[in-house]
Design a protein around this motif. Structure first.
Motif, mmCIF file in Angstrom:
data_model
loop_
_atom_site.group_PDB
_atom_site.id
_atom_site.type_symbol
_atom_site.label_atom_id
_atom_site.label_comp_id
_atom_site.label_asym_id
_atom_site.label_seq_id
_atom_site.Cartn_x
_atom_site.Cartn_y
_atom_site.Cartn_z
ATOM 1 N N MET A 140 0.824 -1.211 0.000
ATOM 2 C CA MET A 140 0.000 0.000 0.000
ATOM 3 C C MET A 140 0.854 1.256 0.000
ATOM 4 O O MET A 140 0.563 2.225 -0.714
ATOM 5 C CB MET A 140 -0.944 -0.018 1.205
ATOM 6 C CG MET A 140 -2.085 -1.002 1.075
ATOM 7 S SD MET A 140 -3.343 -0.819 2.376
ATOM 8 C CE MET A 140 -2.414 -1.399 3.807
ATOM 9 N N ALA A 141 1.921 1.259 0.812
ATOM 10 C CA ALA A 141 2.800 2.427 0.858
ATOM 11 C C ALA A 141 3.482 2.656 -0.487
ATOM 12 O O ALA A 141 3.579 3.794 -0.972
ATOM 13 C CB ALA A 141 3.845 2.253 1.961
ATOM 14 N N THR A 142 3.940 1.584 -1.118
ATOM 15 C CA THR A 142 4.589 1.704 -2.419
ATOM 16 C C THR A 142 3.630 2.228 -3.471
ATOM 17 O O THR A 142 3.976 3.097 -4.286
ATOM 18 C CB THR A 142 5.149 0.337 -2.854
ATOM 19 O OG1 THR A 142 6.046 -0.144 -1.851
ATOM 20 C CG2 THR A 142 5.889 0.451 -4.177
ATOM 21 N N ARG A 143 2.396 1.727 -3.462
ATOM 22 C CA ARG A 143 1.400 2.193 -4.424
ATOM 23 C C ARG A 143 1.045 3.655 -4.183
ATOM 24 O O ARG A 143 0.855 4.423 -5.133
ATOM 25 C CB ARG A 143 0.137 1.327 -4.327
ATOM 26 C CG ARG A 143 0.263 -0.010 -5.055
ATOM 27 C CD ARG A 143 -0.956 -0.882 -4.823
ATOM 28 N NE ARG A 143 -1.006 -1.937 -5.851
ATOM 29 C CZ ARG A 143 -1.716 -1.856 -6.951
ATOM 30 N NH1 ARG A 143 -2.451 -0.789 -7.188
ATOM 31 N NH2 ARG A 143 -1.701 -2.841 -7.843
ATOM 32 N N LEU A 144 0.945 4.036 -2.929
ATOM 33 C CA LEU A 144 0.609 5.423 -2.615
ATOM 34 C C LEU A 144 1.719 6.368 -3.062
ATOM 35 O O LEU A 144 1.441 7.448 -3.603
ATOM 36 C CB LEU A 144 0.358 5.566 -1.108
ATOM 37 C CG LEU A 144 -0.066 6.962 -0.630
ATOM 38 C CD1 LEU A 144 -1.311 7.435 -1.374
ATOM 39 C CD2 LEU A 144 -0.298 6.965 0.874
ATOM 40 N N ILE A 145 2.954 5.979 -2.856
ATOM 41 C CA ILE A 145 4.072 6.813 -3.300
ATOM 42 C C ILE A 145 4.055 6.960 -4.819
ATOM 43 O O ILE A 145 4.253 8.063 -5.355
ATOM 44 C CB ILE A 145 5.408 6.207 -2.820
ATOM 45 C CG1 ILE A 145 5.514 6.312 -1.295
ATOM 46 C CG2 ILE A 145 6.590 6.910 -3.485
ATOM 47 C CD1 ILE A 145 6.714 5.591 -0.729
ATOM 48 N N SER A 146 3.819 5.851 -5.520
ATOM 49 C CA SER A 146 3.766 5.909 -6.982
ATOM 50 C C SER A 146 2.625 6.803 -7.459
ATOM 51 O O SER A 146 2.791 7.596 -8.392
ATOM 52 C CB SER A 146 3.603 4.493 -7.546
ATOM 53 O OG SER A 146 3.495 4.518 -8.945
ATOM 54 N N LYS A 188 2.911 12.162 0.115
ATOM 55 C CA LYS A 188 4.081 11.391 -0.329
ATOM 56 C C LYS A 188 5.097 11.249 0.798
ATOM 57 O O LYS A 188 5.685 10.175 0.990
ATOM 58 C CB LYS A 188 4.720 12.083 -1.526
ATOM 59 C CG LYS A 188 5.923 11.347 -2.088
ATOM 60 C CD LYS A 188 6.528 12.097 -3.268
ATOM 61 C CE LYS A 188 7.777 11.392 -3.769
ATOM 62 N NZ LYS A 188 8.411 12.140 -4.879
ATOM 63 N N ARG A 189 5.283 12.334 1.568
ATOM 64 C CA ARG A 189 6.226 12.275 2.689
ATOM 65 C C ARG A 189 5.762 11.262 3.738
ATOM 66 O O ARG A 189 6.551 10.461 4.237
ATOM 67 C CB ARG A 189 6.350 13.661 3.314
ATOM 68 C CG ARG A 189 7.294 13.731 4.520
ATOM 69 C CD ARG A 189 7.255 15.094 5.157
ATOM 70 N NE ARG A 189 5.910 15.430 5.590
ATOM 71 C CZ ARG A 189 5.357 14.956 6.714
ATOM 72 N NH1 ARG A 189 6.039 14.120 7.505
ATOM 73 N NH2 ARG A 189 4.136 15.311 7.059
ATOM 74 N N GLN A 190 4.463 11.290 4.060
ATOM 75 C CA GLN A 190 3.947 10.345 5.048
ATOM 76 C C GLN A 190 4.035 8.906 4.535
ATOM 77 O O GLN A 190 4.371 7.982 5.294
ATOM 78 C CB GLN A 190 2.495 10.693 5.383
ATOM 79 C CG GLN A 190 2.324 12.017 6.113
ATOM 80 C CD GLN A 190 0.891 12.243 6.551
ATOM 81 O OE1 GLN A 190 0.208 11.310 6.966
ATOM 82 N NE2 GLN A 190 0.418 13.473 6.459
ATOM 83 N N ALA A 191 3.714 8.710 3.257
ATOM 84 C CA ALA A 191 3.802 7.363 2.689
ATOM 85 C C ALA A 191 5.236 6.859 2.703
ATOM 86 O O ALA A 191 5.490 5.675 2.967
ATOM 87 C CB ALA A 191 3.248 7.363 1.268
ATOM 88 N N THR A 192 6.188 7.736 2.431
ATOM 89 C CA THR A 192 7.597 7.347 2.467
ATOM 90 C C THR A 192 8.019 6.948 3.873
ATOM 91 O O THR A 192 8.765 5.971 4.065
ATOM 92 C CB THR A 192 8.472 8.500 1.957
ATOM 93 O OG1 THR A 192 8.060 8.871 0.635
ATOM 94 C CG2 THR A 192 9.936 8.103 1.922
ATOM 95 N N ALA A 193 7.515 7.708 4.869
ATOM 96 C CA ALA A 193 7.821 7.366 6.258
ATOM 97 C C ALA A 193 7.213 6.016 6.634
ATOM 98 O O ALA A 193 7.851 5.186 7.290
ATOM 99 C CB ALA A 193 7.304 8.458 7.192
ATOM 100 N N THR A 198 7.609 0.033 7.579
ATOM 101 C CA THR A 198 7.285 -1.340 7.191
ATOM 102 C C THR A 198 8.533 -2.121 6.792
ATOM 103 O O THR A 198 8.647 -3.310 7.095
ATOM 104 C CB THR A 198 6.278 -1.355 6.028
ATOM 105 O OG1 THR A 198 6.815 -0.623 4.914
ATOM 106 C CG2 THR A 198 4.967 -0.712 6.437
ATOM 107 N N GLN A 199 9.467 -1.451 6.126
ATOM 108 C CA GLN A 199 10.707 -2.129 5.760
ATOM 109 C C GLN A 199 11.505 -2.540 6.994
ATOM 110 O O GLN A 199 12.102 -3.621 7.023
ATOM 111 C CB GLN A 199 11.539 -1.228 4.848
ATOM 112 C CG GLN A 199 10.958 -1.069 3.452
ATOM 113 C CD GLN A 199 11.713 -0.082 2.599
ATOM 114 O OE1 GLN A 199 12.402 0.814 3.115
ATOM 115 N NE2 GLN A 199 11.604 -0.218 1.288
#
Length: 257
Positions: A140-146, A188-193, A198-199
């Motif tokens: 989900m985070a990766t999709r949101l960043i994209s 985008k900043r929140q999704a990256t965080a 998650t990583q």
């Protein structure tokens, strides 16, 4: 499972996925086999050499044409299945990806993630469930960043086009676009965080799984090593006794001679 609702996997989806999994192979067999089989039967049943030669040629021709048509159908069906699965993943991601839906997003996982998930599922189901939860968050985070990256690019393009317009009042629209740009940048900043979190969690679970998966093998090897070391003195002692027995036998032989 919920049925006929957006963002949910339905029974129809699962059934269609199973059909599309085997349909290319079945379609190839249905298209490529009948013609050569029919001509082969006629070839075996032919009474004259000329008819046998004709039917044999038609058997080879039918096999070649059937195989070619079957390959084209396989390519078309595989392409259709790929597009259908992409649309299914997009629909499932509408309301967020759950752990039970991770299996449908396997193409979006890395090779290392797929390998680790497979190992956990076979040897540590509890860790596998936790890993699926983290994988769902990562997807989900990766999709949101994209998505935010694409939306930001569109906003920047609109701002650049507005800057080129002369003789029109575009201040209000520019203000709205800059607000959109700020909101997207923050998202985008929140999704990256979240992705970084998650990583980190994935690394923790993978480390725990590695310890659990290797503990049994390590313990078994340690037991074998301990057993081998405990038997080593006995083996040495037996070898020494055998050597002494040989020496005594040789001495007795010399005395007799």
């Amino acid at each position: 499972m919920a049925k006929n609702s957006d963002g949910k996997l339905t029974h129809r989806d699962e059934t269609l996925a199973r059909i599309l999994k085997w349909l290319p192979l079945l379609a190839f067999l249905v298209v490529s086999l009948p013609a050569p089989i029919i001509f082969l039967i006629l070839f075996l049943a032919s009474n004259t050499t000329e008819a046998a030669a004709v039917y044999f040629f038609l058997t080879l021709l039918g096999a070649a044409m059937g195989a070619g048509a079957g390959l084209l159908i396989i390519i078309a069906l595989l392409f259709y299945r790929k597009r259908w699965l992409q649309k299914l993943r997009e629909r499932l991601a509408i309301d967020g990806i759950t752990a039970s839906e991770v299996q449908w997003f396997m193409p979006e996982l890395t090779t290392a993630e797929r390998k680790m998930l497979k190992q956990m599922q076979s040897r540590s189901p509890l860790l596998a469930d936790a890993y699926c939860e983290i994988l769902a968050s990562r997807l989900m985070a990766t999709r949101l960043i994209s998505r935010t990256r694409k939306d930001l690019l569109l906003v920047e393009q609109r701002l650049n086009r507005l800057a080129l317009i002369q003789g029109a009042d575009t201040a209000a629209l520019q203000t709205e676009l800059r607000e959109d740009q700020a909101r997207l940048t923050d998202a985008k900043r929140q999704a990256t965080a979240r992705l970084a979190e998650t990583q980190a969690q994935m690394q923790m679970i993978e480390a725990s799984a590695s310890r659990d998966l290797s503990h049994g093998d390590t313990y078994a090897m340690l037991q074998r090593l301990t057993a081998a070391q405990s038997h080593l003195p006995l083996s040495i002692e037996m070898a020494q006794l055998e050597r002494r027995a040989l020496e005594e036998a040789e001495q007795e032989t010399n005395q007799l001679s």
